[in-house]
Design a protein around this motif. Structure first.
Motif, short mmCIF file in Angstrom:
data_model
loop_
_atom_site.label_atom_id
_atom_site.label_comp_id
_atom_site.label_asym_id
_atom_site.label_seq_id
_atom_site.Cartn_x
_atom_site.Cartn_y
_atom_site.Cartn_z
N PRO A 220 0.84 -1.37 0.09
CA PRO A 220 -0.05 -0.01 0.06
C PRO A 220 0.76 0.75 0.38
N MET A 221 0.54 2.39 -0.80
CA MET A 221 1.20 4.04 -0.98
C MET A 221 1.28 4.52 0.69
N LEU A 222 2.62 4.48 1.23
CA LEU A 222 3.24 4.92 2.37
C LEU A 222 3.57 6.35 1.61
N LEU A 223 2.44 7.71 2.29
CA LEU A 223 2.52 8.53 2.43
C LEU A 223 3.46 9.04 3.28
N ASN A 224 3.65 11.20 3.05
CA ASN A 224 5.77 11.00 3.99
C ASN A 224 5.26 12.42 3.27
N PRO A 225 4.80 12.58 4.90
CA PRO A 225 4.73 14.87 4.86
C PRO A 225 6.20 14.96 5.20
N ALA A 226 7.06 15.69 4.19
CA ALA A 226 7.29 17.27 4.83
C ALA A 226 7.31 18.15 4.74
N THR A 227 8.06 18.17 6.26
CA THR A 227 7.96 18.90 6.50
C THR A 227 9.02 19.95 7.04
N ILE A 228 8.95 21.28 8.35
CA ILE A 228 9.88 22.06 8.29
C ILE A 228 10.51 21.94 10.25
N GLY A 229 11.58 21.89 10.12
CA GLY A 229 12.24 21.50 11.58
C GLY A 229 12.86 22.82 11.95
N VAL A 230 13.07 22.61 13.49
CA VAL A 230 14.09 23.91 13.95
C VAL A 230 14.60 23.63 15.17
N ARG A 231 15.41 23.76 15.49
CA ARG A 231 15.88 23.33 16.81
C ARG A 231 14.43 23.42 17.94
N ARG A 232 15.01 22.19 19.06
CA ARG A 232 14.22 22.86 20.03
C ARG A 232 14.66 23.26 21.08
N GLU A 233 14.52 24.17 21.57
CA GLU A 233 14.95 25.72 22.84
C GLU A 233 13.43 26.30 23.16
N GLU A 234 14.06 26.82 24.21
CA GLU A 234 12.92 27.94 24.50
C GLU A 234 13.45 29.65 23.80
N GLY A 235 12.51 29.70 23.26
CA GLY A 235 12.04 30.39 23.26
C GLY A 235 11.72 30.64 21.64
N ASN A 236 11.35 29.24 20.99
CA ASN A 236 11.08 29.09 19.76
C ASN A 236 9.91 28.82 19.33
N GLU A 237 8.94 29.76 20.08
CA GLU A 237 7.42 29.29 19.59
C GLU A 237 6.86 29.99 18.91
N GLY A 238 7.50 31.30 19.59
CA GLY A 238 7.37 32.92 18.36
C GLY A 238 8.04 32.58 16.90
N TYR A 239 8.83 31.87 16.76
CA TYR A 239 9.05 30.84 15.30
C TYR A 239 8.93 30.41 14.90
N GLU A 240 8.65 29.36 15.61
CA GLU A 240 7.14 27.92 14.85
C GLU A 240 6.32 28.65 14.23
N ASN A 241 5.79 29.43 15.01
CA ASN A 241 4.25 29.87 15.09
C ASN A 241 3.75 30.51 13.56
N TRP A 242 5.74 31.52 13.44
CA TRP A 242 5.66 32.40 11.86
C TRP A 242 5.71 31.21 10.88
N LEU A 243 6.67 30.83 10.64
CA LEU A 243 6.91 29.78 9.34
C LEU A 243 5.64 28.76 9.67
N THR A 244 4.92 28.44 10.81
CA THR A 244 3.38 28.07 11.00
C THR A 244 2.67 28.28 9.62
N ASN A 245 2.88 30.01 9.77
CA ASN A 245 1.54 31.09 8.80
C ASN A 245 2.57 30.60 7.81
N TRP A 246 3.68 31.19 7.61
CA TRP A 246 4.08 30.94 6.29
C TRP A 246 3.81 30.01 5.03
#
Length: 280
Positions: A220-246
């Motif tokens: 069966p076909m296996l789908l493969n979501p290609a996403t963006i990754g960033v370093r896990r660290e304090e203070g990256n919430e705004g960065y992740e939110n901005w990238l998600t909007n993009w």
């Protein structure tokens, strides 16, 4: 007679009460824009680049300049932030270590991986959707994951990548050979040391153009979501939110899909092999 504590005891008691009060106070939350502000202040967006990963990453042999659709996205984001792109050469298997060491700020085309997820945060919204395929040597015609799970089958995968996870999960009985980079896997097939190589369908299309190998989308076909990754660290919430909007804008307006189509067309890669039910 009135009882009085000595002065030094009064001082000690006061100090204790201050410390006890501080201990029960909640810790101050990190600034959610700390990482985003740091990138802006540095003037650089450090992105991974990889040899043999065309058309996502393409290095000009004469100038050393990096292009490709992953680099196009990197420049789009860097322009919005007012910074420049700084390429950092690496491999898929080394990405987690590079994030942990603070060498890179963002990576594209990642597949969520619990092990890497200890140090990497993945955006919930994929930039595009891929599927797992195999490129095969002439005469090899196994078309299901069940058929590939056989001791007589010799599979090649990129070390440390999700394709290795797929192989070990679905084809544990097969002979599995991990290699550092995609070109080394192609060489294994060309030398007759492998029957098939597990890659994404888009990478398979590129390899087929270069080598003439056949592409099979195992069922069966296996789908493969290609996403963006960033370093896990304090203070990256705004960065992740901005990238998600993009990312949401890129997908909603068809910009991500259009960039992929153009990149493959520019390199003469035929996407007609994609099944009708597959959409990225």
């Amino acid at each position: 007679m009135r009882f009085r504590l000595p002065a030094f005891l009064m001082t000690a008691l006061a100090a204790f009460l201050v410390l006890a009060s501080a201990a029960v106070q909640p810790a101050a939350a990190a600034d959610p824009n700390l990482v985003l502000d740091r990138i802006k202040s540095s003037g650089e967006l450090r992105v991974p680049v990889m040899v043999g990963e065309e058309p996502g990453y393409i290095r000009d042999r004469n100038t050393g300049e990096w292009t490709g659709f992953y680099m196009d996205w990197s420049h789009d984001i860097a322009d919005l932030l007012g910074v420049k792109v700084v390429p950092v050469e690496t491999t898929w298997g080394n990405l987690a270590a590079d994030f942990q060491a603070g060498k890179i700020d963002i990576a594209f085309g990642l597949n969520p991986n619990p092990k890497r997820g200890l140090v990497v945060d993945y955006l919930n919204a994929p930039l595009f959707t891929d599927a797992w395929a195999i490129v095969v040597k002439p005469g090899f015609d196994k078309k299901t994951w069940k058929d590939l799970n056989d001791p007589s089958v010799h599979l090649v995968v990129q070390k440390g990548g999700t394709m290795q996870v797929v192989a070990e999960a679905l084809t544990p009985k097969a002979q599995i050979t991990p290699v550092e980079e995609r070109p080394l896997g192609v060489m294994e097939l060309q030398a007759g040391r492998g029957d098939a190589m597990i890659v994404s369908i888009f990478d398979a299309a590129q390899i087929a153009k270069q080598t003439g190998f056949k592409v099979i989308l195992p069922t069966p076909m296996l789908l493969n979501p290609a996403t963006i990754g960033v370093r896990r660290e304090e203070g990256n919430e705004g960065y992740e939110n901005w990238l998600t909007n993009w990312v949401n804008q890129q997908r909603a307006l068809g910009l991500a899909q259009g960039k992929l189509y153009k990149a493959f067309e520019d390199h003469g890669i035929d996407l007609s092999m994609l099944p009708a039910e597959f959409s990225f």
